[in-house]
Write a protein that holds these residues in place. Structure first.
Motif: not given
Length: 376
Positions: A84-92, A98-101
């Protein structure tokens, strides 16, 4: 690709190993998670501007492997920071990052990942969880099964399918579903596997999500999905290698101390050679895992896909053999709670089965690498 670890990686491995040994096999998951987060280990792969360590899957796999080798693996590391961190970091979007990482990095927020379905099995192209627009919102409907740690997670990154406006075909998309979203329910699956993290079946009944619940581009399809699945395979390899190392260390200690007929049993080749072979298999699997992580961190998604599948396969096989031989070395003691190996017999098989079976990996290699025709 470096053939030996950097000084930074060796230092990280040593520090995490010390943390794991302080907690040991009887670890408390919440305490270990919290301490690992405070030391920066959970977010070591996430961008520095969001509180992470600025590293990659190479560093995160070291953390999970060493915790596993100490007998206290954190399965949610595979899911929350790695997938999840990788996907949001790359494509979010900037707002999603800012909300999740920051919370994923410091351990205060956790995400689960939902892709597997009761009727789809290993065929992700048969996923039936669908999303369609209702005004500016999304409505998500479907079922997921064998989803880890949903009770611990603030949200679940759900893989659904939407209709491509250009072709009319369904394509995969990723949605952040909060744990308290109306219509989003979970049922714990009764598992014989003993683990700190539980498994769940999820039901999504017209779950209404805002437009910004979609992660990345609606038309990106498989690119975004495999941005999370390749790290998942690499981290599963780390999980398996760590588990195998833990079992092997217990067997080696026992073989040195256990004396029969005036000699330690480890002096006999029937005991020593299988343990040596298990060690070799684990080391070979680690090399492939390191290659896969290196390729992924370098941005070579295609190369990382092949290597990640091979690493997961090799590590799963090596783990099962290491655990089996370790239990066998201890004889009856290998089945007692005192030595803590018997539960690993079941746990080791997870690396063969999940997140993708070894048979599907062999399919992938035979088709993608060897160029052989498909049987399906």
């Amino acid at each position: 690709m470096p053939t030996t670890e950097t000084e930074e990686h060796r230092s990280l491995r040593s520090a995490v190993s010390a943390l794991g040994k302080r907690h040991g096999r009887t670890y408390d998951r919440e305490q270990l998670w919290s301490e690992a987060a405070k030391l920066g280990y959970l977010g070591v792969n996430l961008p520095e501007e969001y509180g992470g360590g600025g590293g990659g899957i190479s560093e995160l796999s070291i953390v999970l492997e060493e915790l596993g080798a100490a007998g206290c693996p954190l399965l949610m590391m595979v899911v929350s920071p790695a997938i999840c961190g990788t996907v949001i970091g790359r494509f979010g979007t900037a707002a999603q990052k800012q909300e999740w990482l920051p919370g994923i990095a410091d351990g205060t927020r956790t995400m689960a990942f939902g892709i597997t379905e009761p009727d789809a099995g290993s065929n992700s192209h048969r996923i039936t969880t669908t999303a369609h627009r209702d005004g500016v919102d999304w409505l998500l409907t479907g079922r997921k099964v064998f989803i880890s740690g949903v009770d611990l997670a603030d949200a679940t990154l759900i893989v659904g399918r939407t209709e491509d406006s250009r072709t009319g075909r369904l394509k995969p998309c990723l949605f952040i579903v909060p744990r308290d979203a109306p219509g989003f329910t979970r049922r714990q699956i009764d598992m014989e596997l003993t683990a700190a993290e539980k498994q769940f079946e999820l039901t999504l009944d017209d779950v209404r999500l805002p437009a910004d619940a979609l992660v990345g581009d609606e038309d990106a399809g498989l690119l975004q999905l495999f941005a999370g699945l390749n790290p998942e395979r690499i981290m599963t390899a780390a999980f398996a290698i760590g588990m195998g190392r833990y079992a092997l260390a217990r067997a080696i200690e026992y073989a040195r101390d256990r004396t029969v007929w005036d000699a330690p049993i480890g002096a006999h080749q029937a005991i020593a050679h299988p343990l040596a072979q298990a060690h070799i298999d684990l080391e070979l699997a680690r090399l492939m895992m390191q290659k896969a992580a290196y390729l992924y961190d370098a941005g070579d998604d295609a190369g990382a896909g092949e290597a990640a599948n091979m690493a997961k396969y090799a590590a799963g096989e090596a783990c099962v053999r290491a655990v089996d031989q370790s239990v066998h070395t201890l004889g009856g003691n290998g089945l007692t709670r005192e030595f803590g190996l018997a539960s690993l017999i079941t746990a080791a098989r997870v690396a063969r089965i999940a997140p993708v079976s070894r048979e599907m990996i062999l399919n992938y290699v035979s088709h993608q690498t060897l160029g052989l025709p498909k049987s399906y």
